[in-house]
Scaffold this active site. Sequence first.
Site, PDB file in Angstrom:
ATOM      1  N   ASP A   4       0.830  -1.207   0.000  1.00 42.53           N
ATOM      2  CA  ASP A   4       0.000   0.000   0.000  1.00 42.53           C
ATOM      3  C   ASP A   4       0.863   1.255   0.000  1.00 42.53           C
ATOM      4  OD1 ASP A   4      -2.113   1.561   2.540  1.00 42.53           O
ATOM      5  OD2 ASP A   4      -1.912   1.936   0.386  1.00 42.53           O
ATOM      6  N   ASP A  56      -1.765   5.665  -5.068  1.00 39.28           N
ATOM      7  CA  ASP A  56      -2.109   4.793  -3.945  1.00 39.28           C
ATOM      8  C   ASP A  56      -2.465   3.380  -4.396  1.00 39.28           C
ATOM      9  OD1 ASP A  56      -4.546   5.059  -1.199  1.00 39.28           O
ATOM     10  OD2 ASP A  56      -3.004   3.570  -1.691  1.00 39.28           O
TER      11      ASP A  56
HETATM   12  O1  LIG Z   1      -6.071   4.501   3.748  1.00 36.46           O
HETATM   13  C1  LIG Z   1      -5.689   4.641   2.431  1.00 36.46           C
HETATM   14  C2  LIG Z   1      -4.295   4.114   2.227  1.00 36.46           C
HETATM   15  N1  LIG Z   1      -4.365   3.265   1.037  1.00 36.46           N
HETATM   16  C3  LIG Z   1      -5.747   2.801   0.953  1.00 36.46           C
HETATM   17  C4  LIG Z   1      -5.873   1.442   1.540  1.00 36.46           C
HETATM   18  N2  LIG Z   1      -6.984   0.852   1.983  1.00 36.46           N
HETATM   19  C5  LIG Z   1      -6.590  -0.410   2.288  1.00 36.46           C
HETATM   20  C6  LIG Z   1      -7.454  -1.487   2.755  1.00 36.46           C
HETATM   21  C7  LIG Z   1      -7.115  -2.814   2.501  1.00 36.46           C
HETATM   22  C8  LIG Z   1      -7.946  -3.857   2.910  1.00 36.46           C
HETATM   23  C9  LIG Z   1      -9.111  -3.558   3.581  1.00 36.46           C
HETATM   24  C10 LIG Z   1     -10.031  -4.654   4.021  1.00 36.46           C
HETATM   25  F1  LIG Z   1      -9.463  -5.848   3.874  1.00 36.46           F
HETATM   26  F2  LIG Z   1     -11.160  -4.613   3.289  1.00 36.46           F
HETATM   27  F3  LIG Z   1     -10.354  -4.473   5.301  1.00 36.46           F
HETATM   28  C11 LIG Z   1      -9.482  -2.241   3.845  1.00 36.46           C
HETATM   29  C12 LIG Z   1      -8.650  -1.193   3.430  1.00 36.46           C
HETATM   30  N3  LIG Z   1      -5.291  -0.561   2.037  1.00 36.46           N
HETATM   31  O2  LIG Z   1      -4.840   0.610   1.587  1.00 36.46           O
HETATM   32  C13 LIG Z   1      -6.611   3.829   1.605  1.00 36.46           C
END
Ligand SMILES: O[C@H]1CN[C@@H](c2nc(-c3ccc(C(F)(F)F)cc3)no2)C1
Length: 312
Positions: free
Chosen positions: A32, A202
């Site tokens: 990420d 991102d």
């Molecule tokens: O915060 C920002 C930074 N980069 C974005 C991001 N969002 C998630 C994420 C991954 C997996 C999940 C879940 F598995 F569904 F819970 C939720 C969110 N990973 O990076 C948004």
Amino acid sequence: STGSVSASPESYDESYLIPVSIGGTTFHLDLDTGSSDLWVFSTQQPASQRSGHTAYKQTGTKKSGYTWNISYGDGSGAKGDVYVDKVVVGGVTATSQAVEAATSVSSSFTSDTDNDGLIGAAFSSINTVSPQQQLTFFDNVKNSLSQKLFAARLRYHTAGTYDYGYIDSSKYSGSIHYVPVNTANGFWEFTASGVSGSSIADTGTTLLYIPDSNVDAYYANVDSASYDSSQGGYTFDCDESLPDWTVTIGSGSITVPGEYINFAPVSGNTCFGGIQSSDGIGFNIFGDIFLKATYTVFDQTQSSPRLGFAQG
Ligand SMILES: O[C@H]1CN[C@@H](c2nc(-c3ccc(C(F)(F)F)cc3)no2)C1
């Protein structure tokens, strides 16, 4: 050193997971570039919360009194304590990486059983560990890399790669165009022409979020498209062919094929758009829908960081 690791999409390219060795155990993590914590499911969580996941069973040294607590853009989150362990990604090794072991995660992480945690690749200034912030994997290894950079080649409905320490010219066409990065907010933040406000690259965000005016202009060319407040975005008939979306960034332009902008079915033959509004977020997010059309270089080879974009 250099290395390369596969980035495998979950269904509908919701996220891309990479194999990461931590203390000799392989985890599948979401790389990420929008956050800066490396955290994993752990045996400290209730068994019901980590069922189906690979869980970290302390192999490293505990950093006594250190904790972490992170929230993501979609409202999900996790928290826990901190160990130091050996981490290997694509053959690149951090011998003493801060590994953030979960004691609790939100339900959406528990239910995504392909995902064993995240490996953040934004700037270490937004790492959440207290009382002392920790370095990202890239910050720990960058001085050992042949070039202080990593490059993302995410792909549509198939596995791509992250390259460390080198640029693979077989993965893009034309040339790489570089733009300056503003690191003040800890993100890979840049300016795109014709898209108002700041934007971030991102890899952890699934979709492409741009201002309302750009979104409305795009879907004006999709006959069956409308804003569906119950779905929280623009939807359209899954059978309708979508226009490409082109953006100029610095001296280069990137085209996202219309096919990539059909994200996923939401009900019957109605599909959810990959381009949605960034109004209310605070900045535009160039997530996977955009990145999978590019070879994107996250570059710290110069005195100030820069982003390079080439057509994938
Ligand atoms: O915060 C920002 C930074 N980069 C974005 C991001 N969002 C998630 C994420 C991954 C997996 C999940 C879940 F598995 F569904 F819970 C939720 C969110 N990973 O990076 C948004």
